[in-house]
Design an enzyme around this catalytic site. Structure first.
Site, short mmCIF file in Angstrom:
data_model
loop_
_atom_site.label_atom_id
_atom_site.label_comp_id
_atom_site.label_asym_id
_atom_site.label_seq_id
_atom_site.Cartn_x
_atom_site.Cartn_y
_atom_site.Cartn_z
N CYS A 177 11.28 19.49 -39.82
CA CYS A 177 9.86 19.51 -40.22
C CYS A 177 9.61 20.80 -41.01
O CYS A 177 10.48 21.65 -41.13
CB CYS A 177 8.97 19.53 -38.99
SG CYS A 177 9.29 18.20 -37.84
N ARG A 210 10.98 18.53 -46.48
CA ARG A 210 11.52 18.67 -45.11
C ARG A 210 11.00 17.60 -44.17
O ARG A 210 11.50 17.44 -43.05
CB ARG A 210 11.18 20.04 -44.54
CG ARG A 210 11.80 21.21 -45.26
CD ARG A 210 11.36 22.52 -44.64
NE ARG A 210 11.82 22.62 -43.27
CZ ARG A 210 13.03 23.07 -42.93
NH1 ARG A 210 13.88 23.44 -43.88
NH2 ARG A 210 13.40 23.14 -41.68
N TRP A 236 8.71 15.43 -39.76
CA TRP A 236 9.75 14.42 -39.88
C TRP A 236 10.05 14.04 -38.44
O TRP A 236 10.66 14.79 -37.69
CB TRP A 236 10.98 15.00 -40.60
CG TRP A 236 12.03 13.99 -40.79
CD1 TRP A 236 12.08 13.01 -41.72
CD2 TRP A 236 13.19 13.81 -39.97
NE1 TRP A 236 13.20 12.25 -41.55
CE2 TRP A 236 13.90 12.71 -40.48
CE3 TRP A 236 13.68 14.46 -38.87
CZ2 TRP A 236 15.07 12.25 -39.93
CZ3 TRP A 236 14.85 14.02 -38.31
CH2 TRP A 236 15.53 12.91 -38.85
N ASN A 275 9.12 22.89 -35.03
CA ASN A 275 10.22 22.20 -35.71
C ASN A 275 11.43 22.30 -34.80
O ASN A 275 11.82 23.39 -34.39
CB ASN A 275 10.52 22.87 -37.06
CG ASN A 275 11.74 22.25 -37.73
OD1 ASN A 275 12.05 21.08 -37.50
ND2 ASN A 275 12.45 23.03 -38.52
N GLY A 276 12.03 21.16 -34.46
CA GLY A 276 13.24 21.20 -33.63
C GLY A 276 13.22 20.07 -32.61
O GLY A 276 12.41 19.15 -32.70
N GLU A 298 34.48 5.56 -49.11
CA GLU A 298 33.29 6.44 -49.23
C GLU A 298 33.52 7.51 -50.30
O GLU A 298 32.65 7.79 -51.11
CB GLU A 298 32.98 7.08 -47.88
CG GLU A 298 31.88 8.12 -47.91
CD GLU A 298 30.52 7.60 -48.41
OE1 GLU A 298 30.34 6.37 -48.53
OE2 GLU A 298 29.66 8.42 -48.71
N LYS A 309 31.17 7.98 -53.62
CA LYS A 309 30.55 9.27 -53.99
C LYS A 309 30.90 9.61 -55.43
O LYS A 309 30.05 9.97 -56.23
CB LYS A 309 31.03 10.37 -53.05
CG LYS A 309 30.49 10.29 -51.65
CD LYS A 309 29.09 10.84 -51.48
CE LYS A 309 27.94 9.90 -51.44
NZ LYS A 309 27.97 8.69 -50.69
N GLU A 333 29.27 7.14 -58.07
CA GLU A 333 27.79 7.05 -58.19
C GLU A 333 27.16 8.33 -58.75
O GLU A 333 26.04 8.28 -59.26
CB GLU A 333 27.14 6.67 -56.86
CG GLU A 333 27.19 7.70 -55.77
CD GLU A 333 26.39 7.25 -54.55
OE1 GLU A 333 25.38 6.54 -54.69
OE2 GLU A 333 26.78 7.62 -53.44
N HIS A 368 50.97 -3.83 -53.80
CA HIS A 368 50.54 -5.21 -54.09
C HIS A 368 49.64 -5.24 -55.32
O HIS A 368 48.83 -6.16 -55.47
CB HIS A 368 49.80 -5.78 -52.87
CG HIS A 368 50.65 -5.83 -51.65
ND1 HIS A 368 51.64 -6.77 -51.46
CD2 HIS A 368 50.70 -5.01 -50.59
CE1 HIS A 368 52.25 -6.53 -50.31
NE2 HIS A 368 51.70 -5.47 -49.76
N LYS A 418 17.10 6.00 -54.15
CA LYS A 418 17.49 6.49 -52.82
C LYS A 418 17.46 5.35 -51.80
O LYS A 418 18.31 5.27 -50.94
CB LYS A 418 16.56 7.61 -52.36
CG LYS A 418 16.94 8.21 -51.00
CD LYS A 418 18.36 8.74 -50.98
CE LYS A 418 18.81 9.17 -49.61
NZ LYS A 418 20.28 9.44 -49.57
C1 AGP Z 1 25.11 6.02 -50.87
O1 AGP Z 1 25.46 7.28 -51.41
C2 AGP Z 1 24.13 5.27 -51.76
N1 AGP Z 1 22.97 6.04 -52.00
C3 AGP Z 1 23.85 3.86 -51.25
O2 AGP Z 1 25.07 3.16 -51.24
C4 AGP Z 1 23.24 3.76 -49.82
O3 AGP Z 1 24.19 4.14 -48.86
C5 AGP Z 1 22.86 2.29 -49.58
O4 AGP Z 1 21.87 1.92 -50.53
C6 AGP Z 1 22.33 2.04 -48.16
O5 AGP Z 1 21.16 2.78 -47.95
P1 AGP Z 1 20.58 2.84 -46.44
O6 AGP Z 1 21.60 3.54 -45.62
O7 AGP Z 1 19.29 3.61 -46.56
O8 AGP Z 1 20.37 1.43 -45.96
#
Ligand code: AGP
Length: 608
Positions: A2, A27, A74, A98-99, A481, A485, A488, A504, A603
């Site tokens: 927060c 935050r 938050w 906050n905490g 993963e 990263k 993207e 393969h 996001k």
């Molecule tokens: C991950 O770096 C991406 N921003 C994206 O793949 C994300 O993980 C995916 O859209 C799922 O989002 P969520 O965890 O909020 O459901």
């Protein structure tokens, strides 16, 4: 996480506090509030929603005050609502916090037994009543010291007493607090950006320190009241840099927040000495958990990779079959679920359309739904039968980092809990697995020291056109993963692959300008990865091994070996993720990409 802001001085506190809250909105932003002295009493204004909702209330009133505190929330305990918004009040005391107060439930019960009435679900209100309880015959600072001695957990709070409107008292333990020094005025905040327009001279409070802020000065003491001499630091950041805590991007800040995020996600949920996980934190009971005969997990993107890690952990520890699917696939393939299936959705935002649709399909088929989520009050959390919150704090960068490692942390606890309930691991083993969690935040911290080593590698490879990430076993999802990263945020094509699949097909891709990141586990798969690495090297490929724990032989194979701290085979996934996050970050920066808001991405994907 927060945001807290406070002001005492000759100016009108209200616009300063409101401006500070807006600077701290990153935050937390599910509810907000302010408290101020109006000349005769303390008034509180608070509401659910973003700061602008509070601003609409406050700006419609012509308030002036020389003393005020504010809070943007938050949520960690209790849904986003006006009743749960800070500041909280008890008699003449108001506080913002906050905490996470780990032992708030037992303290709450004690206070209820003493006749205190509660109006919120928060741990903060417990602290407010405690200070009020200790106030009679004491100063505000002494009452706060007495209250703090009963607390376990992390907290940074600011308190005011209506009968002592000449000061603000603040205490810090784990959650940050910084004091801004002005001419006849003083500022208090969770983070520097809140008051950087007014003061660049700051005092950073350390753990178990208290600040008593008057209009003519600030006194810092320990929790016994002994004065402490603090250094004054001059902040050189620009306001924009300051909002990122001095980091160039939110993504980097969030990578570095992972020790704290993992620690907060663990706090109050594990009892290593007893080998127990606090099932109620999942909303589960030992009965419900015993009846779980199979598990189905659906998620998207990074959260899907966490689901794959969960499959390895739960099947290995608890011997419960786990199916995993992309939420966008699950929802359309007429899935086979039964009422004794536990359906788990993993979602940082709790608003991903495909994941929500998958959850609704699972409920329609009669399964119980557990959501692992980072946002209290999100749609996913409200539509689930059970919820486990990762306390990673708001994740602003589009590329998910601390949410991922806290999701794995949560799923690891679930695996241990399931295994204990099914007696597929002994109490001793459960105790060992949970004890490993205690050292994890510090090991992540130590692993972050690899940053400059990773940057050097990024400088070698940032012009590559393709990346290959290889992993076996529980590190295969980490390879996926790492590739996600990279692609993207740097826009370079990157592919995660099971290392055993190289021969393969993908081995045809190997070339001197295709960096191959190989995640090398310990144990029985170590030799297998070594042979995969040799396959790549013998064809002129550039290999970048990443491993947890020193492996001298690997350093002979490649000078680019990145060696993280090590834990057990499951928690090593978190430690080995960190350099992959840093590698993609540095490559993207070197390529001039918009790291926090990569092209074409959002996001939270709230549409199909
Ligand atoms: C991950 O770096 C991406 N921003 C994206 O793949 C994300 O993980 C995916 O859209 C799922 O989002 P969520 O965890 O909020 O459901």
């Amino acid at each position: 996480m927060c945001g807290i802001i406070g002001y005492i001085g000759a100016k009108n506190a209200i616009p300063i506090v409101m401006e500070g809250l807006k600077k701290l909105e990153y935050r937390g932003y599910d509810s907000a509030g302010i408290a101020y002295f109006n000349g005769s009493s303390l008034e509180v204004k608070r509401c659910k929603g973003k700061i602008k909702e509070l601003d609409n209330i406050v700006s419609s009133m012509n308030i002036t005050s020389n003393l005020g505190i504010g809070h943007t929330r938050w949520a960690t305990h209790g849904k986003p609502s006006t009743e749960n918004a800070h500041p909280h009040r008890s008699n003449s005391i108001v506080i913002v916090h906050n905490g996470i107060i780990e032992n708030y439930l037992e303290l709450k019960q004690e206070l209820i037994n003493e006749g205190y009435a509660f109006t919120s679900e928060t741990d903060t209100e417990v602290l407010c009543h405690l200070i009020s309880k200790f106030l009679p015959g004491n100063t505000l600072e002494d009452a706060a010291r007495n209250a703090v001695k009963k607390l376990k957990g992390a907290y940074a709070f600011a308190a005011m007493d209506e009968n002592a409107p000449d000061k603000i008292v603040a205490v810090r333990k784990e959650s940050p607090l910084v004091i801004g020094l002005g001419e006849g005025e003083y500022f208090l905040a969770s983070d520097v950006p809140a008051f950087l327009n007014h003061s660049k001279e700051v005092i950073f409070l350390d753990n178990n320190e208290m600040a008593i802020m008057y209009r003519d000065g600030v006194i810092v003491t320990d929790l016994d009241g002994s004065p402490i001499q603090k250094d004054v630091v001059t902040i050189s950041w620009s306001p924009s840099m300051a909002e990122k805590g001095g980091y160039k991007h939110f993504m980097l800040k969030e990578i570095y927040e992972q020790p704290r995020a993992v620690a907060d996600t663990l706090m109050g949920r594990i009892y290593p000495d007893k080998g127990e996980v606090a099932l109620d934190e999942f909303g589960l009971t030992s009965e419900t958990i015993k009846n779980v005969k199979n598990i189905f997990i659906a998620a998207c993107g990074t959260s899907y990779h966490a689901a794959l890690v969960a499959k390895y952990m739960i099947e290995a520890m608890a011997r419960v079959p786990v199916d995993v699917d992309l939420a966008s696939e699950f929802r359309y393939r007429n899935p086979l679920l039964s009422p004794d299936t536990l359906f788990i959705s993993i979602t940082q935002s709790g608003e991903t359309a495909d994941t929500l649709a998958a959850m609704r399909e699972a409920k329609r088929l009669g399964a119980k739904v557990l959501t692992i989520c980072n946002v209290i009050g999100s749609t996913a959390s409200r539509e689930s039968d059970y919820v486990f919150y990762t306390h990673s704090g708001p994740e602003i960068g589009v590329a998910s980092t601390k949410a991922f490692t806290t999701q794995i942390t949560a799923l690891y606890l679930l695996a241990v809990a399931l295994a204990s309930a099914n007696k597929t691991i002994s109490t001793q083993k459960a105790s060992e697995l949970l004890t490993d969690c205690l050292a994890l935040p510090a090991k992540i911290e130590k692993t972050l020291e690899l940053d400059s080593e990773v940057l050097a590698i990024a400088k070698e490879v940032h012009k590559a056109k393709d990346f290959l990430y290889l992993g076996r076993g529980v590190e295969y999802p980490i390879a996926l993963e790492g590739a996600l990263k990279m692609k993207e945020i740097s826009y370079i094509h990157a592919e995660g692959y099971p290392a055993g699949e190289m021969k393969h097909g993908p081995i045809a891709l190997i070339d001197s300008d295709v960096p191959v990141v190989a995640l090398v586990p310990g144990g029985q798969l170590y030799e297998k990865l070594l042979s995969n690495i040799e396959e790549v090297k013998s064809r002129g490929g550039m290999i970048i091994p990443v491993t947890a724990g020193d492996k001298p032989q690997l350093k002979e194979v490649s000078s680019r070996t990145i060696t993280t701290e090590s834990s057990n085979e499951y928690l090593d996934t978190i430690l080995m993720t960190v350099p992959l996050q840093l590698l993609s970050y540095h490559v993207a920066v070197l390529r001039g990409c918009d790291v926090d808001q990569p092209r074409n991405l959002a996001k939270s994907v709230t549409v199909e």
